[in-house]
Design a protein around this motif. Structure first.
Motif, PDB file in Angstrom:
ATOM      1  N   ALA A 148      13.231  -2.134  -0.325  1.00  0.00           N
ATOM      2  CA  ALA A 148      13.459  -3.400  -0.827  1.00  0.00           C
ATOM      3  C   ALA A 148      12.787  -4.594  -0.038  1.00  0.00           C
ATOM      4  CB  ALA A 148      14.909  -3.885  -0.995  1.00  0.00           C
ATOM      5  N   VAL A 149      11.938  -4.695   0.976  1.00  0.00           N
ATOM      6  CA  VAL A 149      11.555  -5.460   2.055  1.00  0.00           C
ATOM      7  C   VAL A 149      10.129  -5.596   1.590  1.00  0.00           C
ATOM      8  CG1 VAL A 149      11.469  -6.633   4.358  1.00  0.00           C
ATOM      9  CG2 VAL A 149      13.614  -5.838   3.763  1.00  0.00           C
ATOM     10  N   THR A 150       9.417  -4.627   1.464  1.00  0.00           N
ATOM     11  CA  THR A 150       7.941  -4.287   1.794  1.00  0.00           C
ATOM     12  C   THR A 150       7.817  -4.197   0.422  1.00  0.00           C
ATOM     13  OG1 THR A 150       8.137  -1.645   2.084  1.00  0.00           O
ATOM     14  CG2 THR A 150       7.992  -2.823   3.788  1.00  0.00           C
ATOM     15  N   THR A 151       8.847  -4.292  -0.373  1.00  0.00           N
ATOM     16  CA  THR A 151       7.900  -4.162  -2.118  1.00  0.00           C
ATOM     17  C   THR A 151       8.060  -5.420  -3.595  1.00  0.00           C
ATOM     18  OG1 THR A 151       7.986  -1.676  -1.829  1.00  0.00           O
ATOM     19  CG2 THR A 151       7.970  -2.554  -4.642  1.00  0.00           C
ATOM     20  N   PRO A 152       6.978  -5.424  -3.919  1.00  0.00           N
ATOM     21  CA  PRO A 152       7.777  -7.290  -3.929  1.00  0.00           C
ATOM     22  C   PRO A 152       8.087  -7.004  -5.231  1.00  0.00           C
ATOM     23  CG  PRO A 152       5.576  -7.352  -3.892  1.00  0.00           C
ATOM     24  CD  PRO A 152       5.540  -5.650  -3.671  1.00  0.00           C
ATOM     25  N   LEU A 153       9.217  -8.030  -5.889  1.00  0.00           N
ATOM     26  CA  LEU A 153       9.760  -7.460  -6.396  1.00  0.00           C
ATOM     27  C   LEU A 153       9.299  -6.832  -8.211  1.00  0.00           C
ATOM     28  CD1 LEU A 153      12.371 -10.564  -7.031  1.00  0.00           C
ATOM     29  CD2 LEU A 153      13.097  -8.311  -6.587  1.00  0.00           C
ATOM     30  N   SER A 154       7.969  -7.840  -8.561  1.00  0.00           N
ATOM     31  CA  SER A 154       7.320  -7.613  -9.634  1.00  0.00           C
ATOM     32  C   SER A 154       6.676  -6.054 -10.120  1.00  0.00           C
ATOM     33  CB  SER A 154       6.334  -8.182  -9.778  1.00  0.00           C
ATOM     34  OG  SER A 154       5.624  -8.447  -8.342  1.00  0.00           O
ATOM     35  N   ARG A 155       6.890  -5.047  -8.527  1.00  0.00           N
ATOM     36  CA  ARG A 155       6.199  -3.910  -8.577  1.00  0.00           C
ATOM     37  C   ARG A 155       7.461  -2.880  -7.817  1.00  0.00           C
ATOM     38  NH1 ARG A 155       3.325  -3.335  -4.667  1.00  0.00           N
ATOM     39  NH2 ARG A 155       2.645  -5.269  -3.982  1.00  0.00           N
ATOM     40  N   ARG A 156       8.797  -2.932  -8.163  1.00  0.00           N
ATOM     41  CA  ARG A 156       9.896  -2.400  -7.744  1.00  0.00           C
ATOM     42  C   ARG A 156      10.392  -1.587  -9.224  1.00  0.00           C
ATOM     43  NH1 ARG A 156      13.941  -5.469  -4.731  1.00  0.00           N
ATOM     44  NH2 ARG A 156      12.646  -6.805  -3.419  1.00  0.00           N
ATOM     45  N   SER A 157      10.485  -0.229  -8.719  1.00  0.00           N
ATOM     46  CA  SER A 157      10.586   1.144  -9.753  1.00  0.00           C
ATOM     47  C   SER A 157      11.775   2.160  -9.247  1.00  0.00           C
ATOM     48  CB  SER A 157       9.693   1.597  -9.202  1.00  0.00           C
ATOM     49  OG  SER A 157       9.524   2.300  -8.165  1.00  0.00           O
ATOM     50  N   VAL A 158      11.927   2.523 -10.392  1.00  0.00           N
ATOM     51  CA  VAL A 158      13.761   3.449 -10.110  1.00  0.00           C
ATOM     52  C   VAL A 158      13.419   4.970 -10.111  1.00  0.00           C
ATOM     53  CG1 VAL A 158      15.624   4.238 -11.165  1.00  0.00           C
ATOM     54  CG2 VAL A 158      14.435   1.503 -11.440  1.00  0.00           C
ATOM     55  N   PRO A 159      13.454   5.361  -9.374  1.00  0.00           N
ATOM     56  CA  PRO A 159      14.207   5.202  -8.002  1.00  0.00           C
ATOM     57  C   PRO A 159      12.864   4.682  -7.112  1.00  0.00           C
ATOM     58  CG  PRO A 159      13.417   7.983  -7.955  1.00  0.00           C
ATOM     59  CD  PRO A 159      12.767   6.546  -9.064  1.00  0.00           C
ATOM     60  N   PRO A 160      13.617   3.720  -6.106  1.00  0.00           N
ATOM     61  CA  PRO A 160      12.854   2.625  -5.182  1.00  0.00           C
ATOM     62  C   PRO A 160      11.874   4.186  -4.297  1.00  0.00           C
ATOM     63  CG  PRO A 160      15.495   2.851  -4.471  1.00  0.00           C
ATOM     64  CD  PRO A 160      15.571   3.435  -5.699  1.00  0.00           C
ATOM     65  N   VAL A 161      10.995   4.321  -4.279  1.00  0.00           N
ATOM     66  CA  VAL A 161      10.327   4.942  -2.942  1.00  0.00           C
ATOM     67  C   VAL A 161       9.435   4.218  -1.886  1.00  0.00           C
ATOM     68  CG1 VAL A 161       8.864   6.717  -2.589  1.00  0.00           C
ATOM     69  CG2 VAL A 161       9.761   6.638  -4.775  1.00  0.00           C
ATOM     70  N   TYR A 162       9.722   3.959  -0.865  1.00  0.00           N
ATOM     71  CA  TYR A 162       9.137   3.471   0.538  1.00  0.00           C
ATOM     72  C   TYR A 162       7.507   3.830   0.425  1.00  0.00           C
ATOM     73  CZ  TYR A 162       7.637   2.203   4.790  1.00  0.00           C
ATOM     74  OH  TYR A 162       6.692   1.944   6.477  1.00  0.00           O
ATOM     75  N   ASN A 163       7.061   2.878   0.181  1.00  0.00           N
ATOM     76  CA  ASN A 163       5.771   2.570   0.632  1.00  0.00           C
ATOM     77  C   ASN A 163       5.134   2.016   2.069  1.00  0.00           C
ATOM     78  OD1 ASN A 163       2.508   2.821   0.620  1.00  0.00           O
ATOM     79  ND2 ASN A 163       2.108   0.914  -0.534  1.00  0.00           N
ATOM     80  N   GLU A 164       4.751   3.770   3.073  1.00  0.00           N
ATOM     81  CA  GLU A 164       4.166   3.234   3.964  1.00  0.00           C
ATOM     82  C   GLU A 164       3.544   2.384   4.433  1.00  0.00           C
ATOM     83  OE1 GLU A 164       2.056   7.809   4.676  1.00  0.00           O
ATOM     84  OE2 GLU A 164       4.404   7.340   5.390  1.00  0.00           O
ATOM     85  N   ASN A 165       2.074   2.461   3.376  1.00  0.00           N
ATOM     86  CA  ASN A 165       0.761   1.764   3.654  1.00  0.00           C
ATOM     87  C   ASN A 165       1.020   0.620   3.268  1.00  0.00           C
ATOM     88  OD1 ASN A 165      -0.556   3.786   4.097  1.00  0.00           O
ATOM     89  ND2 ASN A 165       0.179   4.414   2.264  1.00  0.00           N
ATOM     90  N   PHE A 166       2.300  -0.145   3.131  1.00  0.00           N
ATOM     91  CA  PHE A 166       2.673  -1.463   2.527  1.00  0.00           C
ATOM     92  C   PHE A 166       2.388  -2.623   3.615  1.00  0.00           C
ATOM     93  CE2 PHE A 166       5.599  -1.418   6.019  1.00  0.00           C
ATOM     94  CZ  PHE A 166       6.010  -2.340   6.376  1.00  0.00           C
TER      95      PHE A 166
END
Length: 272
Positions: A148-166
């Motif tokens: 949630a902290v590292t993904t902008p609202l416009s690019r949120r997805s379901v299910p949430p998947v953390y991207n380590e390359n943010f």
């Protein structure tokens, strides 16, 4: 008395192989002494050998206390050497038997300790496996808030998947509510992340007091590292820490979470 106890302790710790080797070495050594004695020191039976081979036979008969009586010491020199060999043989065999007993005791103690360690390991593994669902839930929740902290609202997805390359640009909405199903509050996502990190640290501290994690050194090290990273982020208010610190914290602790998830899966699988 203390010196005697120390001597006996040292003697008891000598391996049996050394005592039996000394015992066997005494045979040719005393045979050599008998062979070097002047003639006439022994009464030798008719046909008995006076060469080294005959004295080797006499040495074996003497040190084993068989005493056939065919070779008989007739003078003081031969008698004393014979008596010394008998005493040396008895003492060496006595020390050998004591060393065997001492070694058996060590093996029994080590075997019992190994059984206790195995029972302790199984008990602690059972405890950890019972705590695994809650443990994994805590880790997954932390990773969800990292998302949630590292993904902008416009690019949120379901299910949430953390991207380590943010990157820092991906954290533009971290001061907005997380919008996660698990988070019903209106607090900023970064605050929810830090609150989750704090509760996870408390859980890890509590877990270490209930389960002996030293049986799994890597898991214990990861737990310590997670807590230490949170404590070092900012002593007063982690949410106000510079973006560089927050980025480092998220990347490091998210990696620790994934490592711990993998370790917990391995531990649970090994039990089954």
């Amino acid at each position: 008395m203390n010196k005697l106890k120390h001597f006996w302790h040292v003697v008891s710790n000598i391996r049996p192989i050394y005592w039996i080797s000394l015992y066997l070495l005494l045979v040719p050594l005393f045979a050599l002494l008998y062979w070097l004695l002047p003639p006439g020191q022994f009464r030798i039976p008719d046909g008995g050998s006076e060469g080294y081979g005959g004295w080797l036979y006499y040495s074996i008969v003497t040190i084993t206390t068989l005493g056939f009586g065919d070779y008989t010491p007739a003078h003081a020199g031969a008698q004393w050497i014979t008596a010394v060999e008998v005493m040396c043989g008895l003492l060496t065999i006595g020390f050998f038997l004591n060393a065997v007993g001492s070694m058996k005791s060590e093996i029994d103690v080590e075997s019992e300790m190994e059984k206790q360690r195995a029972v302790h390991a199984r008990t602690e593994q059972d405890k950890l496996v019972k705590n695994t669902p809650v443990f994994l839930h805590r880790l997954n929740l932390f990773l969800t808030y990292c998302y949630a902290v590292t993904t902008p609202l416009s690019r949120r997805s379901v299910p949430p998947v953390y991207n380590e390359n943010f990157t820092a640009e991906d954290m533009t909405d971290m001061n907005r509510p997380s919008g996660l199903e698990e988070d019903r509050s209106s607090r900023p996502a970064i605050k929810s992340l830090m609150k989750c990190a704090s509760s996870t640290c408390l859980y890890l501290d509590s877990l270490q007091s209930r389960v002996d994690l030293s049986l799994w050194p890597q898991l214990l090290e990861d737990c310590f590292a997670f807590v230490a990273n949170y404590q070092m982020l900012s002593p007063l208010d982690p949410e106000t820490a510079p973006n560089e610190e927050i980025i480092h914290f998220i990347r490091t602790n998210a990696a620790l979470c994934r490592d711990m998830e993998s370790l917990l899966t391995q531990i649970s699988t090994s039990k089954n």
